[in-house]
Design an enzyme around this catalytic site. Structure first.
Site, PDB file in Angstrom:
ATOM      1  N   GLY A  46       0.828  -1.190   0.000  1.00  0.00           N
ATOM      2  CA  GLY A  46       0.000   0.000   0.000  1.00  0.00           C
ATOM      3  C   GLY A  46       0.864   1.243   0.000  1.00  0.00           C
ATOM      4  N   GLN A  51       3.082   9.949   1.139  1.00  0.00           N
ATOM      5  CA  GLN A  51       4.355   9.219   1.210  1.00  0.00           C
ATOM      6  C   GLN A  51       5.263   9.515   0.024  1.00  0.00           C
ATOM      7  OE1 GLN A  51       2.338   5.256   2.156  1.00  0.00           O
ATOM      8  NE2 GLN A  51       4.300   5.073   3.200  1.00  0.00           N
ATOM      9  N   CYS A  91       5.737  -0.143   7.419  1.00  0.00           N
ATOM     10  CA  CYS A  91       5.426   1.011   6.570  1.00  0.00           C
ATOM     11  C   CYS A  91       6.644   1.352   5.725  1.00  0.00           C
ATOM     12  CB  CYS A  91       5.059   2.195   7.460  1.00  0.00           C
ATOM     13  SG  CYS A  91       4.628   3.677   6.555  1.00  0.00           S
ATOM     14  N   LEU A  92       6.417   1.636   4.450  1.00  0.00           N
ATOM     15  CA  LEU A  92       7.534   1.975   3.556  1.00  0.00           C
ATOM     16  C   LEU A  92       8.241   3.261   3.994  1.00  0.00           C
ATOM     17  CD1 LEU A  92       5.958   1.113   0.091  1.00  0.00           C
ATOM     18  CD2 LEU A  92       7.658  -0.213   1.357  1.00  0.00           C
ATOM     19  N   HIS A 133      -4.594   1.543   7.492  1.00  0.00           N
ATOM     20  CA  HIS A 133      -3.224   2.076   7.581  1.00  0.00           C
ATOM     21  C   HIS A 133      -3.026   3.211   6.572  1.00  0.00           C
ATOM     22  CE1 HIS A 133       1.316   1.365   7.957  1.00  0.00           C
ATOM     23  NE2 HIS A 133       1.214   2.115   6.869  1.00  0.00           N
ATOM     24  N   GLU A 134      -3.496   2.994   5.336  1.00  0.00           N
ATOM     25  CA  GLU A 134      -3.279   4.002   4.286  1.00  0.00           C
ATOM     26  C   GLU A 134      -4.148   5.241   4.496  1.00  0.00           C
ATOM     27  OE1 GLU A 134      -0.684   3.677   2.616  1.00  0.00           O
ATOM     28  OE2 GLU A 134      -0.396   1.557   3.034  1.00  0.00           O
ATOM     29  N   HIS A 137      -2.577   7.570   6.802  1.00  0.00           N
ATOM     30  CA  HIS A 137      -1.532   8.407   6.195  1.00  0.00           C
ATOM     31  C   HIS A 137      -2.114   9.727   5.675  1.00  0.00           C
ATOM     32  CE1 HIS A 137       2.283   6.266   6.145  1.00  0.00           C
ATOM     33  NE2 HIS A 137       1.726   5.149   5.713  1.00  0.00           N
TER      34      HIS A 137
HETATM   35 NI    NI Z   1       2.570   3.252   5.746  1.00  0.00          NI
END
Ligand code: NI
Length: 151
Positions: A46, A51, A91-92, A133-134, A137
């Site tokens: 995701g 991000q 998380c990236l 989660h997304e 963000h």
């Molecule tokens: Ni994330």
């Protein structure tokens, strides 16, 4: 298409609330394509626009289930299950860290697709987790804000 630079923790853009997409333009579609390419290259399941430094309410998700790539424009979670689950998240934007987070087990999300058509998706399991989660963000929240126990 292009792979975008993923912003890492400490970058203030990750803590800023993203704005609604008012109009879906060629640039929006290009962003969706580039976000998907960036997510797959990372690799990740995701990615939210903040991000990659873009403060718009846009998310891409692919948890490798029957849905394949899911694109969400202006997503709103309209229903949460009372049942909650503890699952491992990463998380990236926070490389090398992961931890257990408790969230509702199932959600319903409403969003626009790339053609501007509204749709609703009921999700459970890993997909429900990724959606929450997304969407977090988009409001400047990270999983570490909710982590119970870091690995
Ligand atoms: Ni994330």
């Amino acid at each position: 298409m292009a792979i975008l630079n993923i912003r890492k923790i400490g970058d203030p853009v990750l803590r800023t609330k993203a704005k609604e997409v008012k109009e879906i333009t060629e640039k929006t579609l290009e962003l969706l394509d580039n976000m998907a390419e960036t997510m797959y290259a990372a690799p990740g399941v995701g990615l939210a626009a903040p991000q990659v430094g873009i403060l718009q309410r846009i998310v891409v998700i692919d948890v490798e289930d029957e849905h394949g790539l899911i694109e969400l424009i202006n997503p709103v979670i309209t229903e949460y299950s009372r049942e909650e689950l503890i699952m491992e998240e990463g998380c990236l934007s926070i490389p090398g860290r992961s931890g257990k987070v408790k969230r509702p087990a199932r959600v319903t999300v409403r969003a626009l697709d790339r053609k501007g058509k509204e749709f609703e998706l009921k999700a459970e399991g890993y997909l429900a987790r990724a959606i929450q989660h997304e969407v977090d963000h988009l409001d400047g929240f990270l999983f570490i804000d909710k982590v119970l126990e870091e690995e």
